[in-house]
Structure formats: C-alpha cells, structure tokens
Design a protein around this motif. Structure first.
Motif, PDB file in Angstrom:
ATOM      1  N   ALA A 158     -22.678 105.246 -12.374  1.00  0.00           N
ATOM      2  CA  ALA A 158     -21.827 103.961 -11.936  1.00  0.00           C
ATOM      3  C   ALA A 158     -20.844 104.462 -10.855  1.00  0.00           C
ATOM      4  CB  ALA A 158     -21.149 103.537 -13.330  1.00  0.00           C
ATOM      5  N   VAL A 159     -20.171 105.574 -11.108  1.00  0.00           N
ATOM      6  CA  VAL A 159     -19.340 105.987  -9.761  1.00  0.00           C
ATOM      7  C   VAL A 159     -20.187 106.382  -8.561  1.00  0.00           C
ATOM      8  CG1 VAL A 159     -17.592 107.898  -9.237  1.00  0.00           C
ATOM      9  CG2 VAL A 159     -17.501 106.976 -11.279  1.00  0.00           C
ATOM     10  N   ARG A 160     -21.314 106.839  -8.446  1.00  0.00           N
ATOM     11  CA  ARG A 160     -22.161 107.298  -7.297  1.00  0.00           C
ATOM     12  C   ARG A 160     -22.653 105.842  -6.402  1.00  0.00           C
ATOM     13  NH1 ARG A 160     -26.112 108.807  -9.723  1.00  0.00           N
ATOM     14  NH2 ARG A 160     -25.867 111.338  -9.638  1.00  0.00           N
ATOM     15  N   LEU A 161     -22.683 104.781  -7.384  1.00  0.00           N
ATOM     16  CA  LEU A 161     -23.002 103.391  -6.602  1.00  0.00           C
ATOM     17  C   LEU A 161     -21.788 103.046  -6.156  1.00  0.00           C
ATOM     18  CD1 LEU A 161     -25.211 101.325  -6.107  1.00  0.00           C
ATOM     19  CD2 LEU A 161     -24.846 100.379  -8.176  1.00  0.00           C
ATOM     20  N   ALA A 162     -20.822 102.918  -6.848  1.00  0.00           N
ATOM     21  CA  ALA A 162     -19.482 102.316  -6.522  1.00  0.00           C
ATOM     22  C   ALA A 162     -18.986 102.840  -5.195  1.00  0.00           C
ATOM     23  CB  ALA A 162     -18.731 102.150  -7.778  1.00  0.00           C
ATOM     24  N   ALA A 163     -18.881 104.216  -5.508  1.00  0.00           N
ATOM     25  CA  ALA A 163     -18.180 105.203  -4.562  1.00  0.00           C
ATOM     26  C   ALA A 163     -19.032 104.983  -3.070  1.00  0.00           C
ATOM     27  CB  ALA A 163     -18.089 106.500  -4.885  1.00  0.00           C
ATOM     28  N   ASN A 164     -20.298 105.128  -2.985  1.00  0.00           N
ATOM     29  CA  ASN A 164     -20.939 104.990  -1.903  1.00  0.00           C
ATOM     30  C   ASN A 164     -21.123 103.618  -1.177  1.00  0.00           C
ATOM     31  OD1 ASN A 164     -22.713 107.410  -1.210  1.00  0.00           O
ATOM     32  ND2 ASN A 164     -23.104 107.115  -3.411  1.00  0.00           N
ATOM     33  N   MET A 165     -20.783 102.564  -1.864  1.00  0.00           N
ATOM     34  CA  MET A 165     -20.749 101.249  -1.165  1.00  0.00           C
ATOM     35  C   MET A 165     -19.270 100.995  -0.739  1.00  0.00           C
ATOM     36  SD  MET A 165     -23.480  99.950  -1.645  1.00  0.00           S
ATOM     37  CE  MET A 165     -23.250  98.846  -0.559  1.00  0.00           C
ATOM     38  N   ILE A 166     -18.079 101.511  -1.561  1.00  0.00           N
ATOM     39  CA  ILE A 166     -16.741 101.276  -1.028  1.00  0.00           C
ATOM     40  C   ILE A 166     -16.624 102.136   0.269  1.00  0.00           C
ATOM     41  CG2 ILE A 166     -14.567 102.182  -1.578  1.00  0.00           C
ATOM     42  CD1 ILE A 166     -14.734 100.847  -4.321  1.00  0.00           C
ATOM     43  N   ALA A 167     -17.097 103.593   0.146  1.00  0.00           N
ATOM     44  CA  ALA A 167     -16.911 104.626   1.408  1.00  0.00           C
ATOM     45  C   ALA A 167     -16.975 103.880   2.507  1.00  0.00           C
ATOM     46  CB  ALA A 167     -17.664 105.617   0.914  1.00  0.00           C
ATOM     47  N   GLY A 168     -18.422 103.321   2.898  1.00  0.00           N
ATOM     48  CA  GLY A 168     -18.635 102.834   4.271  1.00  0.00           C
ATOM     49  C   GLY A 168     -18.226 101.600   4.706  1.00  0.00           C
ATOM     50  N   HIS A 169     -18.090 100.517   3.437  1.00  0.00           N
ATOM     51  CA  HIS A 169     -17.069  99.423   3.871  1.00  0.00           C
ATOM     52  C   HIS A 169     -15.926  99.563   4.174  1.00  0.00           C
ATOM     53  CE1 HIS A 169     -20.958  97.818   2.117  1.00  0.00           C
ATOM     54  NE2 HIS A 169     -20.167  96.398   1.978  1.00  0.00           N
ATOM     55  N   LEU A 170     -15.130 100.718   3.651  1.00  0.00           N
ATOM     56  CA  LEU A 170     -13.767 101.181   3.932  1.00  0.00           C
ATOM     57  C   LEU A 170     -13.730 101.583   5.281  1.00  0.00           C
ATOM     58  CD1 LEU A 170     -11.064 101.281   2.351  1.00  0.00           C
ATOM     59  CD2 LEU A 170     -11.530 103.485   1.948  1.00  0.00           C
ATOM     60  N   LEU A 171     -14.545 102.297   5.587  1.00  0.00           N
ATOM     61  CA  LEU A 171     -14.305 102.863   6.808  1.00  0.00           C
ATOM     62  C   LEU A 171     -14.648 101.944   7.768  1.00  0.00           C
ATOM     63  CD1 LEU A 171     -14.356 105.513   8.680  1.00  0.00           C
ATOM     64  CD2 LEU A 171     -16.602 105.753   8.381  1.00  0.00           C
ATOM     65  N   MET A 172     -15.572 101.000   7.691  1.00  0.00           N
ATOM     66  CA  MET A 172     -15.858  99.823   8.685  1.00  0.00           C
ATOM     67  C   MET A 172     -14.488  98.877   8.767  1.00  0.00           C
ATOM     68  SD  MET A 172     -19.747  98.771   7.798  1.00  0.00           S
ATOM     69  CE  MET A 172     -19.650  97.497   9.288  1.00  0.00           C
ATOM     70  N   THR A 173     -14.014  98.646   7.650  1.00  0.00           N
ATOM     71  CA  THR A 173     -12.534  97.824   7.746  1.00  0.00           C
ATOM     72  C   THR A 173     -11.469  98.591   8.274  1.00  0.00           C
ATOM     73  OG1 THR A 173     -13.218  97.090   5.401  1.00  0.00           O
ATOM     74  CG2 THR A 173     -10.841  96.572   6.135  1.00  0.00           C
ATOM     75  N   LEU A 174     -11.381  99.813   8.239  1.00  0.00           N
ATOM     76  CA  LEU A 174     -10.350 100.546   8.908  1.00  0.00           C
ATOM     77  C   LEU A 174     -10.495 100.690  10.388  1.00  0.00           C
ATOM     78  CD1 LEU A 174      -9.805 103.644   6.473  1.00  0.00           C
ATOM     79  CD2 LEU A 174      -8.154 101.796   7.008  1.00  0.00           C
ATOM     80  N   LEU A 175     -11.621 100.791  10.834  1.00  0.00           N
ATOM     81  CA  LEU A 175     -12.101 100.770  12.242  1.00  0.00           C
ATOM     82  C   LEU A 175     -12.188  99.274  12.834  1.00  0.00           C
ATOM     83  CD1 LEU A 175     -15.348 103.260  12.370  1.00  0.00           C
ATOM     84  CD2 LEU A 175     -13.123 103.671  13.281  1.00  0.00           C
ATOM     85  N   GLY A 176     -12.281  98.488  12.048  1.00  0.00           N
ATOM     86  CA  GLY A 176     -12.271  97.008  12.577  1.00  0.00           C
ATOM     87  C   GLY A 176     -10.894  96.470  12.670  1.00  0.00           C
ATOM     88  N   ASN A 177     -10.078  97.126  11.872  1.00  0.00           N
ATOM     89  CA  ASN A 177      -8.580  96.808  12.262  1.00  0.00           C
ATOM     90  C   ASN A 177      -7.768  97.140  13.287  1.00  0.00           C
ATOM     91  OD1 ASN A 177      -8.683  95.136   9.692  1.00  0.00           O
ATOM     92  ND2 ASN A 177      -7.940  96.837   8.469  1.00  0.00           N
ATOM     93  N   THR A 178      -8.426  98.170  13.912  1.00  0.00           N
ATOM     94  CA  THR A 178      -7.808  98.669  15.202  1.00  0.00           C
ATOM     95  C   THR A 178      -8.537  98.283  16.419  1.00  0.00           C
ATOM     96  OG1 THR A 178      -9.540 100.449  15.397  1.00  0.00           O
ATOM     97  CG2 THR A 178      -7.754 101.120  14.078  1.00  0.00           C
TER      98      THR A 178
END
Length: 224
Positions: A158-178
C-alpha cells in the motif's frame, strides 16, 4: 494550504457528497465508444496486454494454480492503472495516492492468502518461516524475521503505491507554484522540466500498477 500534502486532501463536494472518489470509476466513462466495437484497434491492443499479463501471471502462479485466477490480478492491475492515469489530469483527485484506496486493495488480498494458506497448507506455511539451509542456532531469529516480513507485506504494498504516486505529483506541484515568479527564460526551462516529469509520472503509473499486481501474484504463489 496548511502543509505540503494538503493538496492531496479530498476537497470537492456537491450536494454535501464528496465527489473526489468518483475519479475511481470515471475512467470507465471516458473510454471511447469505439473500444466496445469489436474488433476495434483499442480492443485488440487491450486484449494483447491482458493476454501477455495472463501468461506471465500463470508462470508466476505455477502449474497447480486454479484456472482463471490470473484474471483477479489483471483486474487489480487495470483498476490501479486507470486510477493512476486519472490522477495525471488536472483537477482530478488522485485516489491511488491515498492509503484508504491502496490498503483496501492490499489487505483483503493478503488476508485471503494467509487464511487459505494456513488452513489448507499449514506445514508448507510453517516451512516458509525457516529458509532452507538455515543453521539451527539462527532458526528462532529467522522465524521472527520471516514473520515480521510477512506481516508488513500489505503495508509495504500500500505504501509503495501511495508514496510513488504522491512523490511525483508533489514535485510537479512545488515546481508549478514557482512559475509566476520566474523570468521567461527560466519559465521555458520549467515547462520542459514539467513535461519531462509528466512523462516520468506516466511511466511510474504503469510500472507501479504492474509491480502491485506482480507482487500480489508472487505472494499468492507462496501459499500453494
């Protein structure tokens, strides 16, 4: 935004009903009508994918597996793949990035494997707790280690799937906000970076659904 991960919290509602989890099923509604016309190109492509998965899962399960058991894992693969792809679209709640979704898939699978294995193949399950060739002195420790590794399997799935999906989306969100504070030159670099990350996320969404299905298949093959 209270913290970095609050962008993944359920937020949309209509008539006091949460609309986030509709993305779990909305994939079926965006499948083109031509898919259902047999034999269409989409249908042929999906048949090739399912047949390839069927052959691979059949090899992993072994010759003693029940007929049709592979399609349960193919269905899990399809469901996760749909949800991972839906999460790539803007303003759609990524259900596969939440443990509520991933644990709901992994826990029932693992519990059913354990119940079936311990009731029907008790000696085989006990034998799995001590790997072959283990010295007698280390046997008690190996039993503890193997038991712990067996108990954390649904959590790691469960954590492998959730963490991998969050990690990339979070990076894209952080970069997009700048983006609003950058110059035109840096903005073009940011756009190229976001396109590369989007490509990577597309690959990750396929790989993670495949990994989840393959590991579930391997766990089930151990109880036979």
């Amino acid at each position: 935004m209270t913290n970095l991960f609050s962008v993944f919290d359920p937020s949309t509602s209509m008539f006091n009903m949460s609309m986030n989890w509709t993305s779990t099923l909305i994939g079926m509604f965006i499948v083109p009508m031509m898919f259902w016309v047999i034999p269409s190109r989409l249908n042929i492509m999906w048949n090739l994918i399912t047949m390839t998965l069927h052959k691979e899962f059949k090899n992993l399960l072994g010759p003693n597996s029940m007929n049709g058991s592979t399609f349960m894992f193919i269905s899990v693969f399809s469901l996760i793949l749909f949800n991972n792809f839906m999460g790539l679209f803007p303003y759609i709640f990524t259900s596969s990035s939440h443990l509520v979704f991933t644990l709901t898939l992994s826990l029932p699978l693992w519990i059913s494997f354990m119940v079936y294995g311990w009731f029907n193949h008790t000696q085989h399950m006990f034998a799995h707790l001590v790997p072959q060739g283990t010295p007698a002195v280390l046997m008690p420790f190996m039993v503890c280690i193997e038991t712990i590794s067996n108990l954390i399997r649904p959590g790691t799935l469960a954590v492998r799937l959730a963490a991998n999906m969050i990690a990339g989306h979070l990076l894209m969100t952080l970069l997009g906000n700048t983006g609003s504070s950058l110059s035109y030159y840096l903005l073009s670099v940011l756009l190229l970076t976001q396109i590369a990350l989007m490509t990577l996320e597309t690959a990750v969404s396929i790989i993670q659904s495949y990994v989840f299905a393959v590991l579930s298949t391997l766990y089930s093959s151990e109880v036979n």
